[in-house]
Design an enzyme around this catalytic site. Structure first.
Site, PDB file in Angstrom:
ATOM      1  CG  LEU A 157       2.976   4.495  -2.477  1.00 32.36           C
ATOM      2  CD1 LEU A 157       3.621   3.695  -3.610  1.00 32.36           C
ATOM      3  CD2 LEU A 157       2.616   5.896  -2.957  1.00 32.36           C
ATOM      4  CB  THR A 206       3.985  16.022  -0.275  1.00 34.81           C
ATOM      5  OG1 THR A 206       3.201  15.644  -1.405  1.00 34.81           O
ATOM      6  CG2 THR A 206       4.248  17.500  -0.309  1.00 34.81           C
ATOM      7  CB  ALA A 257       6.007   3.415   3.283  1.00 35.71           C
ATOM      8  CE  LYS A 283      12.849  19.290  -3.467  1.00 31.79           C
ATOM      9  NZ  LYS A 283      11.800  18.252  -3.370  1.00 31.79           N
ATOM     10  CD  GLN A 291      29.821  36.643  12.806  1.00 31.95           C
ATOM     11  OE1 GLN A 291      30.486  36.795  11.791  1.00 31.95           O
ATOM     12  NE2 GLN A 291      30.026  37.328  13.895  1.00 31.95           N
TER      13      GLN A 291
HETATM   14  C1  FAD Z   1       5.733   8.633 -10.209  1.00 27.43           C
HETATM   15  C2  FAD Z   1       5.977   8.754  -8.737  1.00 27.43           C
HETATM   16  C3  FAD Z   1       6.926   9.656  -8.274  1.00 27.43           C
HETATM   17  C4  FAD Z   1       7.137   9.811  -6.902  1.00 27.43           C
HETATM   18  N1  FAD Z   1       8.011  10.769  -6.459  1.00 27.43           N
HETATM   19  C5  FAD Z   1       8.126  10.984  -5.127  1.00 27.43           C
HETATM   20  C6  FAD Z   1       8.999  11.988  -4.609  1.00 27.43           C
HETATM   21  O1  FAD Z   1       9.707  12.682  -5.336  1.00 27.43           O
HETATM   22  N2  FAD Z   1       9.052  12.151  -3.270  1.00 27.43           N
HETATM   23  C7  FAD Z   1       8.317  11.399  -2.400  1.00 27.43           C
HETATM   24  O2  FAD Z   1       8.370  11.626  -1.184  1.00 27.43           O
HETATM   25  N3  FAD Z   1       7.546  10.401  -2.869  1.00 27.43           N
HETATM   26  C8  FAD Z   1       7.418  10.183  -4.186  1.00 27.43           C
HETATM   27  N4  FAD Z   1       6.622   9.174  -4.630  1.00 27.43           N
HETATM   28  C9  FAD Z   1       5.990   8.274  -3.660  1.00 27.43           C
HETATM   29  C10 FAD Z   1       7.010   7.252  -3.185  1.00 27.43           C
HETATM   30  O3  FAD Z   1       7.508   6.519  -4.293  1.00 27.43           O
HETATM   31  C11 FAD Z   1       6.395   6.303  -2.187  1.00 27.43           C
HETATM   32  O4  FAD Z   1       5.718   7.033  -1.200  1.00 27.43           O
HETATM   33  C12 FAD Z   1       7.454   5.473  -1.511  1.00 27.43           C
HETATM   34  O5  FAD Z   1       8.258   4.821  -2.439  1.00 27.43           O
HETATM   35  C13 FAD Z   1       6.856   4.471  -0.558  1.00 27.43           C
HETATM   36  O6  FAD Z   1       6.230   3.421  -1.232  1.00 27.43           O
HETATM   37  P1  FAD Z   1       5.653   2.224  -0.358  1.00 27.43           P
HETATM   38  O7  FAD Z   1       6.738   1.736   0.523  1.00 27.43           O
HETATM   39  O8  FAD Z   1       4.390   2.666   0.276  1.00 27.43           O
HETATM   40  O9  FAD Z   1       5.269   1.118  -1.431  1.00 27.43           O
HETATM   41  P2  FAD Z   1       6.184   0.139  -2.347  1.00 27.43           P
HETATM   42  O10 FAD Z   1       7.486   0.730  -2.680  1.00 27.43           O
HETATM   43  O11 FAD Z   1       5.297  -0.245  -3.485  1.00 27.43           O
HETATM   44  O12 FAD Z   1       6.459  -1.125  -1.428  1.00 27.43           O
HETATM   45  C14 FAD Z   1       5.483  -2.118  -1.234  1.00 27.43           C
HETATM   46  C15 FAD Z   1       6.095  -3.261  -0.436  1.00 27.43           C
HETATM   47  O13 FAD Z   1       5.066  -4.181  -0.110  1.00 27.43           O
HETATM   48  C16 FAD Z   1       5.516  -5.487  -0.344  1.00 27.43           C
HETATM   49  N5  FAD Z   1       4.379  -6.376  -0.610  1.00 27.43           N
HETATM   50  C17 FAD Z   1       3.363  -6.199  -1.484  1.00 27.43           C
HETATM   51  N6  FAD Z   1       2.557  -7.287  -1.474  1.00 27.43           N
HETATM   52  C18 FAD Z   1       3.071  -8.146  -0.556  1.00 27.43           C
HETATM   53  C19 FAD Z   1       2.706  -9.445  -0.097  1.00 27.43           C
HETATM   54  N7  FAD Z   1       1.658 -10.083  -0.577  1.00 27.43           N
HETATM   55  N8  FAD Z   1       3.474 -10.015   0.845  1.00 27.43           N
HETATM   56  C20 FAD Z   1       4.559  -9.393   1.366  1.00 27.43           C
HETATM   57  N9  FAD Z   1       4.946  -8.167   0.963  1.00 27.43           N
HETATM   58  C21 FAD Z   1       4.216  -7.556   0.016  1.00 27.43           C
HETATM   59  C22 FAD Z   1       6.439  -5.382  -1.552  1.00 27.43           C
HETATM   60  O14 FAD Z   1       7.313  -6.480  -1.619  1.00 27.43           O
HETATM   61  C23 FAD Z   1       7.159  -4.059  -1.203  1.00 27.43           C
HETATM   62  O15 FAD Z   1       8.239  -4.353  -0.341  1.00 27.43           O
HETATM   63  C24 FAD Z   1       6.412   9.001  -5.991  1.00 27.43           C
HETATM   64  C25 FAD Z   1       5.505   8.057  -6.466  1.00 27.43           C
HETATM   65  C26 FAD Z   1       5.262   7.935  -7.821  1.00 27.43           C
HETATM   66  C27 FAD Z   1       4.271   6.935  -8.308  1.00 27.43           C
END
Ligand code: FAD
Length: 515
Positions: free
Chosen positions: A338, A349, A17, A80, A153
């Site tokens: 997230l 999604t 994200a 996909k 086409q």
């Molecule tokens: C089981 C599962 C399956 C999934 N499958 C899919 C899928 O097929 N398709 C899809 O689109 N999405 C899927 N998702 C969702 C997807 O994984 C997330 O939307 C995506 O990885 C983005 O995560 P994020 O960047 O929000 O959080 P994270 O990956 O958790 O990143 C958090 C970041 O914040 C940083 N951070 C945290 N605390 C601090 C701090 N104190 N100081 C500095 N930095 C900090 C961390 O270092 C990290 O860089 C799935 C999720 C789950 C749980």
């Protein structure tokens, strides 16, 4: 520069994200002199799952002007065509169905499909199955790429991707840092607030205090800024969706076998398992409800399902809080990824929601003359509508399941909380009244095309007098659906198949090497 555009943006978090937000903002605003920085903690790992997308990701790379030849090999990405749902229904003939991404080439098929379904809903007894109508289902059945090889086409199909989420983040990081984004590897220890409750600064371990006009919370489930500092409360969806846990493991992709062009979602005893093909391996996961199965039993079931029971392979376990916050944009903080909410990954999604939130934010900033609370309220309303619309579509998979073999599946069918809109939709389908009119009435809340609703409901065999059979326990690999008679899709496929090639071979062209 428009005065609503923030001059200085600090993104906190370097998961998918964070890097997606960085890349889009950089593409649109860096040329206007906006300073964008991203801080990520070396101590907090990214979630490391999330490997399937919807077609919206194509627009993401097109905005960044990055070709598939550039990013796909760097992320072991594959194409996909859609998602195959196996074992969700116990109605005879509906053991599985394919939810395709729809394209212009499907338009004639859609009309026939709607008419056939409507007849069957009202009076008919014909066997109506979505896989008999859509080209993408046939391409996936035959492990072909959903991208055509010839240009003249050749039909142009919608498609999504599978990719390694860690590599995607690394690729985007390299891209945006190369274009001048400031990247700080440091841990945020405190969020300081001003008197009005907005964020005044962020304090980090090694780089001290950092200030910006806009702070973007991409810290994942911890919601360090939006929840922990600004006090935005989580609104859980646990009454709508029972799954709260997941586990993930990688398995090898044998060389020289076909690479599927679909995600497989197979129903297990207390949830469902995904199987995602990358160019070098499979990603697998089991999403389940801890109220119905223990972690150990779920792991054993998952290992057996994958055929890795006796092997010394480590499985990663995750808690999965499902829900959303109310205000994604609050004061001078925007939550993305997230931190803004999560719906289980049944239709992959999450990254679509992430991308849509960033794009909506940019559009909003460009179209208003002043950022007021009313502007933020409107933005938050639209993001919430989108999330709730997606939630309803996911919830409906559980409501319409017809398995009777475990308490979990009965509870999913009988006890899941449904929104008024979803109740109306299911009621309209069962009564035989117009689903399309209703979907149009529900308007902006609906993220899914009528085609998707018809596929889901018909694909589960939700028809009067559908015959039940013993519940299907899916085995991996699940065999593709084989039509019983010449069908619309089969005819269309025979007519168009010369435009498409084996998925592995097509990927080799994109990768510029043998796979
Ligand atoms: C089981 C599962 C399956 C999934 N499958 C899919 C899928 O097929 N398709 C899809 O689109 N999405 C899927 N998702 C969702 C997807 O994984 C997330 O939307 C995506 O990885 C983005 O995560 P994020 O960047 O929000 O959080 P994270 O990956 O958790 O990143 C958090 C970041 O914040 C940083 N951070 C945290 N605390 C601090 C701090 N104190 N100081 C500095 N930095 C900090 C961390 O270092 C990290 O860089 C799935 C999720 C789950 C749980």
């Amino acid at each position: 520069m428009k005065n609503t555009i923030p001059q200085k943006i600090l993104i906190v978090g370097g998961g998918t994200a964070g890097w997606m937000a960085a890349a889009l903002l950089q593409a649109v605003w860096a040329k206007l002199g906006v300073q964008i920085s991203l801080i990520e903690s070396p101590d907090v790992p990214i979630i490391g799952v999330g490997e399937g997308s919807t077609p919206l990701l194509r627009r993401f790379f097109s905005i960044l002007n990055i070709s598939e030849e550039e990013w796909m090999p760097a992320c072991n990405a594959t194409y996909k065509a859609g998602i195959r749902f196996a074992g969700w229904s116990s109605h005879a003939g509906y053991e599985q169905y394919f939810h395709p991404f729809f394209s212009a080439v499907d338009r004639p098929a859609v009309q026939v499909f709607f008419n056939d379904c409507d007849q069957r809903r009202n009076a008919g007894s014909a066997h109506i199955h979505p896989d008999n109508y859509f080209l993408a289902a046939q391409l996936a059945n035959n492990q072909l790429s959903p991208v055509a090889i010839t240009s003249e086409q050749a039909p142009s199909l919608e498609y999504g991707y599978h990719f390694d989420s860690g590599l995607l983040g690394a690729f985007l990081r390299k891209h945006v840092v190369g274009l001048g984004l400031t990247h700080i590897a440091d841990h945020v220890v405190q969020v300081k607030q001003a008197e009005d409750g907005s964020i005044a600064s962020i304090c980090s371990q090694a780089n001290g205090e950092l200030q910006a006009d806009l702070y973007i919370d991409c810290t994942g489930f911890s919601g360090l800024l939006i929840t922990q500092a600004l006090g935005e409360k989580a609104l859980p969806f646990k009454e709508n969706l029972f799954n709260d846990s997941a586990m993930a493991v990688q398995t090898p992709l044998p060389e020289n076998v076909a690479i599927p062009s679909e995600t497989l979602s197979a129903a297990l005893s207390a949830g469902w398992a995904w199987k995602i093909p990358l160019a070098n391996r499979f990603g697998n996961g089991y999403v389940y409800s801890s109220a119905f199965i223990s972690r150990d039993k779920a792991e054993q079931e998952f290992r057996d399902y994958l055929g890795i029971g006796g092997q010394d392979v480590a499985i990663k376990h995750l808690n999965m809080p499902v829900g959303r916050i109310q205000n994604h944009w609050k004061k001078n903080c925007l939550a993305i990824g997230l931190s803004q909410g999560f719906i289980e990954p049944l239709e992959a999604t999450a990254l679509m929601t992430t991308q849509a939130t960033i794009e909506n934010f940019i559009n909003c900033i460009h179209h208003v003359s002043q950022v007021t609370d009313a502007v933020k309220d409107r933005f938050n309303f639209h993001v919430n509508q989108m999330i709730e619309g997606i939630r309803d579509y996911i919830v409906s998979h559980y409501c319409v399941n017809s398995r009777t073999d475990t308490d979990y599946w009965s509870a999913c069918r009988e006890d899941t909380k449904r929104s008024t809109e979803l109740e109306e939709l299911l009621g309209a389908w069962d009564k035989g009244s117009s689903l399309i009119e209703l979907l149009m009435k529900q308007g902006a809340r609906q993220n899914y095309y009528p085609e998707s609703w018809y596929c889901l409901l018909a694909g589960n065999g939700r028809f009067k007098n559908a015959m039940s059979v013993a519940p299907v326990v899916p085995v991996a690999p699940v065999l593709p659906f084989v039509p019983r008679a010449p069908t619309y899709a089969a005819e269309n496929f025979n007519h168009l198949k010369h435009h498409f090639t084996d998925h592995r071979k097509y990927l080799a062209r994109i990768y510029g090497r043998v796979l």
